[in-house]
Design a protein around this motif. Sequence first.
Motif, PDB file in Angstrom:
ATOM      1  N   GLY A  64       0.820  -1.202   0.000  1.00 35.17           N
ATOM      2  CA  GLY A  64       0.000   0.000   0.000  1.00 35.17           C
ATOM      3  C   GLY A  64       0.857   1.255   0.000  1.00 35.17           C
ATOM      4  O   GLY A  64       2.079   1.199   0.136  1.00 35.17           O
ATOM      5  N   PRO A  65       0.231   2.428  -0.139  1.00 34.05           N
ATOM      6  CA  PRO A  65       0.983   3.684  -0.194  1.00 34.05           C
ATOM      7  C   PRO A  65       1.726   3.947   1.119  1.00 34.05           C
ATOM      8  O   PRO A  65       1.183   3.739   2.198  1.00 34.05           O
ATOM      9  CB  PRO A  65      -0.102   4.734  -0.447  1.00 34.05           C
ATOM     10  CG  PRO A  65      -1.365   4.104   0.064  1.00 34.05           C
ATOM     11  CD  PRO A  65      -1.225   2.637  -0.202  1.00 34.05           C
ATOM     12  N   ASN A  66       2.970   4.390   0.998  1.00 29.88           N
ATOM     13  CA  ASN A  66       3.804   4.721   2.163  1.00 29.88           C
ATOM     14  C   ASN A  66       3.977   3.555   3.125  1.00 29.88           C
ATOM     15  O   ASN A  66       4.143   3.764   4.330  1.00 29.88           O
ATOM     16  CB  ASN A  66       3.218   5.928   2.908  1.00 29.88           C
ATOM     17  CG  ASN A  66       3.155   7.153   2.017  1.00 29.88           C
ATOM     18  OD1 ASN A  66       4.125   7.475   1.328  1.00 29.88           O
ATOM     19  ND2 ASN A  66       2.013   7.819   2.008  1.00 29.88           N
ATOM     20  N   PHE A  67       3.929   2.324   2.601  1.00 37.45           N
ATOM     21  CA  PHE A  67       4.146   1.151   3.449  1.00 37.45           C
ATOM     22  C   PHE A  67       5.592   1.166   3.932  1.00 37.45           C
ATOM     23  O   PHE A  67       6.521   1.261   3.117  1.00 37.45           O
ATOM     24  CB  PHE A  67       3.858  -0.128   2.673  1.00 37.45           C
ATOM     25  CG  PHE A  67       3.703  -1.334   3.540  1.00 37.45           C
ATOM     26  CD1 PHE A  67       2.487  -1.639   4.117  1.00 37.45           C
ATOM     27  CD2 PHE A  67       4.788  -2.164   3.807  1.00 37.45           C
ATOM     28  CE1 PHE A  67       2.345  -2.748   4.937  1.00 37.45           C
ATOM     29  CE2 PHE A  67       4.652  -3.278   4.615  1.00 37.45           C
ATOM     30  CZ  PHE A  67       3.431  -3.567   5.190  1.00 37.45           C
ATOM     31  N   PRO A  68       5.813   1.090   5.246  1.00 38.92           N
ATOM     32  CA  PRO A  68       7.182   1.221   5.770  1.00 38.92           C
ATOM     33  C   PRO A  68       8.103   0.110   5.303  1.00 38.92           C
ATOM     34  O   PRO A  68       7.685  -1.020   5.081  1.00 38.92           O
ATOM     35  CB  PRO A  68       6.986   1.189   7.290  1.00 38.92           C
ATOM     36  CG  PRO A  68       5.660   0.524   7.496  1.00 38.92           C
ATOM     37  CD  PRO A  68       4.823   0.878   6.319  1.00 38.92           C
ATOM     38  N   ILE A  69       9.348   0.430   5.159  1.00 39.10           N
ATOM     39  CA  ILE A  69      10.454  -0.452   4.766  1.00 39.10           C
ATOM     40  C   ILE A  69      10.289  -0.938   3.320  1.00 39.10           C
ATOM     41  O   ILE A  69      11.115  -0.616   2.465  1.00 39.10           O
ATOM     42  CB  ILE A  69      10.645  -1.634   5.732  1.00 39.10           C
ATOM     43  CG1 ILE A  69      10.858  -1.122   7.166  1.00 39.10           C
ATOM     44  CG2 ILE A  69      11.829  -2.503   5.296  1.00 39.10           C
ATOM     45  CD1 ILE A  69      11.040  -2.219   8.213  1.00 39.10           C
ATOM     46  N   PHE A  70       9.244  -1.696   3.021  1.00 42.66           N
ATOM     47  CA  PHE A  70       9.039  -2.179   1.652  1.00 42.66           C
ATOM     48  C   PHE A  70       8.827  -0.999   0.695  1.00 42.66           C
ATOM     49  O   PHE A  70       9.467  -0.907  -0.355  1.00 42.66           O
ATOM     50  CB  PHE A  70       7.831  -3.118   1.573  1.00 42.66           C
ATOM     51  CG  PHE A  70       7.998  -4.425   2.291  1.00 42.66           C
ATOM     52  CD1 PHE A  70       9.030  -4.639   3.190  1.00 42.66           C
ATOM     53  CD2 PHE A  70       7.096  -5.459   2.081  1.00 42.66           C
ATOM     54  CE1 PHE A  70       9.180  -5.847   3.864  1.00 42.66           C
ATOM     55  CE2 PHE A  70       7.229  -6.680   2.742  1.00 42.66           C
ATOM     56  CZ  PHE A  70       8.268  -6.869   3.634  1.00 42.66           C
ATOM     57  N   GLY A  71       7.906  -0.119   1.053  1.00 44.53           N
ATOM     58  CA  GLY A  71       7.636   1.050   0.227  1.00 44.53           C
ATOM     59  C   GLY A  71       8.789   2.028   0.208  1.00 44.53           C
ATOM     60  O   GLY A  71       9.033   2.704  -0.803  1.00 44.53           O
ATOM     61  N   ASP A  72       9.521   2.111   1.313  1.00 44.55           N
ATOM     62  CA  ASP A  72      10.716   2.970   1.346  1.00 44.55           C
ATOM     63  C   ASP A  72      11.741   2.487   0.326  1.00 44.55           C
ATOM     64  O   ASP A  72      12.474   3.286  -0.270  1.00 44.55           O
ATOM     65  CB  ASP A  72      11.349   2.946   2.743  1.00 44.55           C
ATOM     66  CG  ASP A  72      10.461   3.567   3.809  1.00 44.55           C
ATOM     67  OD1 ASP A  72       9.643   4.445   3.451  1.00 44.55           O
ATOM     68  OD2 ASP A  72      10.562   3.172   4.982  1.00 44.55           O
ATOM     69  N   THR A  73      11.790   1.176   0.120  1.00 40.56           N
ATOM     70  CA  THR A  73      12.756   0.593  -0.814  1.00 40.56           C
ATOM     71  C   THR A  73      12.485   1.036  -2.243  1.00 40.56           C
ATOM     72  O   THR A  73      13.413   1.414  -2.973  1.00 40.56           O
ATOM     73  CB  THR A  73      12.717  -0.949  -0.715  1.00 40.56           C
ATOM     74  OG1 THR A  73      13.053  -1.333   0.624  1.00 40.56           O
ATOM     75  CG2 THR A  73      13.688  -1.588  -1.684  1.00 40.56           C
ATOM     76  N   THR A  74      11.237   1.017  -2.663  1.00 39.46           N
ATOM     77  CA  THR A  74      10.926   1.450  -4.030  1.00 39.46           C
ATOM     78  C   THR A  74      11.159   2.950  -4.194  1.00 39.46           C
ATOM     79  O   THR A  74      11.617   3.401  -5.246  1.00 39.46           O
ATOM     80  CB  THR A  74       9.474   1.101  -4.409  1.00 39.46           C
ATOM     81  OG1 THR A  74       8.575   1.581  -3.397  1.00 39.46           O
ATOM     82  CG2 THR A  74       9.298  -0.402  -4.548  1.00 39.46           C
ATOM     83  N   LYS A  75      10.864   3.715  -3.162  1.00 40.23           N
ATOM     84  CA  LYS A  75      11.094   5.169  -3.242  1.00 40.23           C
ATOM     85  C   LYS A  75      12.586   5.481  -3.365  1.00 40.23           C
ATOM     86  O   LYS A  75      12.992   6.338  -4.165  1.00 40.23           O
ATOM     87  CB  LYS A  75      10.506   5.867  -2.014  1.00 40.23           C
ATOM     88  CG  LYS A  75       8.984   5.913  -1.973  1.00 40.23           C
ATOM     89  CD  LYS A  75       8.493   6.674  -0.751  1.00 40.23           C
ATOM     90  CE  LYS A  75       6.968   6.766  -0.708  1.00 40.23           C
ATOM     91  NZ  LYS A  75       6.342   5.435  -0.506  1.00 40.23           N
ATOM     92  N   ARG A  76      13.405   4.795  -2.554  1.00 40.75           N
ATOM     93  CA  ARG A  76      14.852   5.015  -2.639  1.00 40.75           C
ATOM     94  C   ARG A  76      15.378   4.611  -4.016  1.00 40.75           C
ATOM     95  O   ARG A  76      16.244   5.280  -4.585  1.00 40.75           O
ATOM     96  CB  ARG A  76      15.574   4.218  -1.545  1.00 40.75           C
ATOM     97  CG  ARG A  76      15.526   4.879  -0.171  1.00 40.75           C
ATOM     98  CD  ARG A  76      16.534   4.231   0.780  1.00 40.75           C
ATOM     99  NE  ARG A  76      16.153   2.870   1.116  1.00 40.75           N
ATOM    100  CZ  ARG A  76      15.506   2.522   2.222  1.00 40.75           C
ATOM    101  NH1 ARG A  76      15.139   3.440   3.097  1.00 40.75           N
ATOM    102  NH2 ARG A  76      15.212   1.265   2.462  1.00 40.75           N
ATOM    103  N   PHE A  77      14.857   3.508  -4.529  1.00 41.99           N
ATOM    104  CA  PHE A  77      15.251   3.067  -5.861  1.00 41.99           C
ATOM    105  C   PHE A  77      14.932   4.139  -6.903  1.00 41.99           C
ATOM    106  O   PHE A  77      15.788   4.500  -7.728  1.00 41.99           O
ATOM    107  CB  PHE A  77      14.534   1.761  -6.201  1.00 41.99           C
ATOM    108  CG  PHE A  77      14.535   1.404  -7.657  1.00 41.99           C
ATOM    109  CD1 PHE A  77      15.704   1.032  -8.295  1.00 41.99           C
ATOM    110  CD2 PHE A  77      13.357   1.450  -8.399  1.00 41.99           C
ATOM    111  CE1 PHE A  77      15.715   0.708  -9.647  1.00 41.99           C
ATOM    112  CE2 PHE A  77      13.352   1.135  -9.741  1.00 41.99           C
ATOM    113  CZ  PHE A  77      14.535   0.763 -10.369  1.00 41.99           C
ATOM    114  N   ALA A  78      13.724   4.662  -6.872  1.00 42.26           N
ATOM    115  CA  ALA A  78      13.311   5.675  -7.838  1.00 42.26           C
ATOM    116  C   ALA A  78      14.157   6.940  -7.718  1.00 42.26           C
ATOM    117  O   ALA A  78      14.560   7.538  -8.728  1.00 42.26           O
ATOM    118  CB  ALA A  78      11.833   6.010  -7.651  1.00 42.26           C
ATOM    119  N   GLU A  79      14.451   7.348  -6.493  1.00 42.55           N
ATOM    120  CA  GLU A  79      15.275   8.547  -6.282  1.00 42.55           C
ATOM    121  C   GLU A  79      16.687   8.342  -6.808  1.00 42.55           C
ATOM    122  O   GLU A  79      17.259   9.231  -7.448  1.00 42.55           O
ATOM    123  CB  GLU A  79      15.320   8.876  -4.786  1.00 42.55           C
ATOM    124  CG  GLU A  79      14.001   9.402  -4.231  1.00 42.55           C
ATOM    125  CD  GLU A  79      13.987   9.428  -2.702  1.00 42.55           C
ATOM    126  OE1 GLU A  79      15.029   9.063  -2.092  1.00 42.55           O
ATOM    127  OE2 GLU A  79      12.944   9.792  -2.137  1.00 42.55           O
TER     128      GLU A  79
END
Length: 358
Positions: free
Chosen positions: A38-53
């Motif tokens: 889901g949106p802003n899911f901790p750790i898992f979602g942080d991983t995709t955001k860091r990847f995109a950045e």
Amino acid sequence: MKLRSVLSAAVLAVATTFSATQALAQDRFTLRLAETWGPNFPIFGDTTKRFAETVEKMSDGRLRIRIDSANKHKAPLGVFDMVKAGQYDMGHSASYYWKGKVPETLFFTSMPFGMNAMEQYAWFYHGGGMELMQEVYEPHNMLSFPGGNTGVQMGGWFRDEINSLEDLEGLKMRIPGFAGEVFAEVGVNPTNIAPGELYTALERNTIDAVEWVGPALDLRLGFQQIADYYYTGWHEPATELQFLVNKRVWERLPADLQEIMRVAMRTASYDMLVHSQHANAEAWANIKEEYPNVQIKQFPDEVFDAMYEANERLLDEAAEGSEMAAKIIDSQLKYLEQSRAYTDISERAYLNTMAEVE
């Protein structure tokens, strides 16, 4: 005449350089990524955001990743199909979710009684694991890359204490992958449920027990409000998520952007492993004070013995039924034997020594 020729050549060179620079400036890509979380899911979602950045910074904006969470695409366990069909360019999920479509995919997440995170990453990058994974995904028009590791996962939340094999008989439990098959062998009714539905399923008695990840994520979902018994892990000693990429999309990218993707995915995977370690240790430090009802348990020896025997039996059956599965199982077991011998005289020996000192 000579001067005119020189000037013409110079003008042509400048024009060619300008055209190449202009083409490079227009050589921009945006890839759409569907994640199971889901949106802003901790750790898992942080991983995709860091990847995109990381991708955007390293490519100077030439490559951007647009992330659609499960609330957007509405198919948390449909990432495989969406990336394969080209509906999305990329995905972030877990390989064992696709065992019903391609049974051999489950070996690339984590196996019961198998390698720890360090051993498994070594297998992927130096022991032939990446090549075997690509063999499995190649017929489905996809590439798969390691996408972040949780480390050892906890064994699950149970409403009632497990004292014997009889206590598992008929138990309804959310547990995916090969571990679900092992549990089924000892009487459990395993099921797979999307992450966003786990708390409700446990609360409404749709399931009797739930295995998710570890303290950092489990406590956020509130399982401790429903179930008191929290069991240590055996089933997923190195749970690896994955980045899926549509192969046709990948082949359209210039070589430098492909390499940026590889580096960004590998970096994001490492970041998730250390993030998981930090977040779990932080959550664990406060669990007794904040949730005194929670009792940390280990499964009884008879349960462990039965699960280990079931695991061995199921591995043999999988190897007999699929040449590809046999190759993967053989590779993993041989690598585990070699790697664990060193783990025993390094990591395990250190921890044993520290336990004696303390």
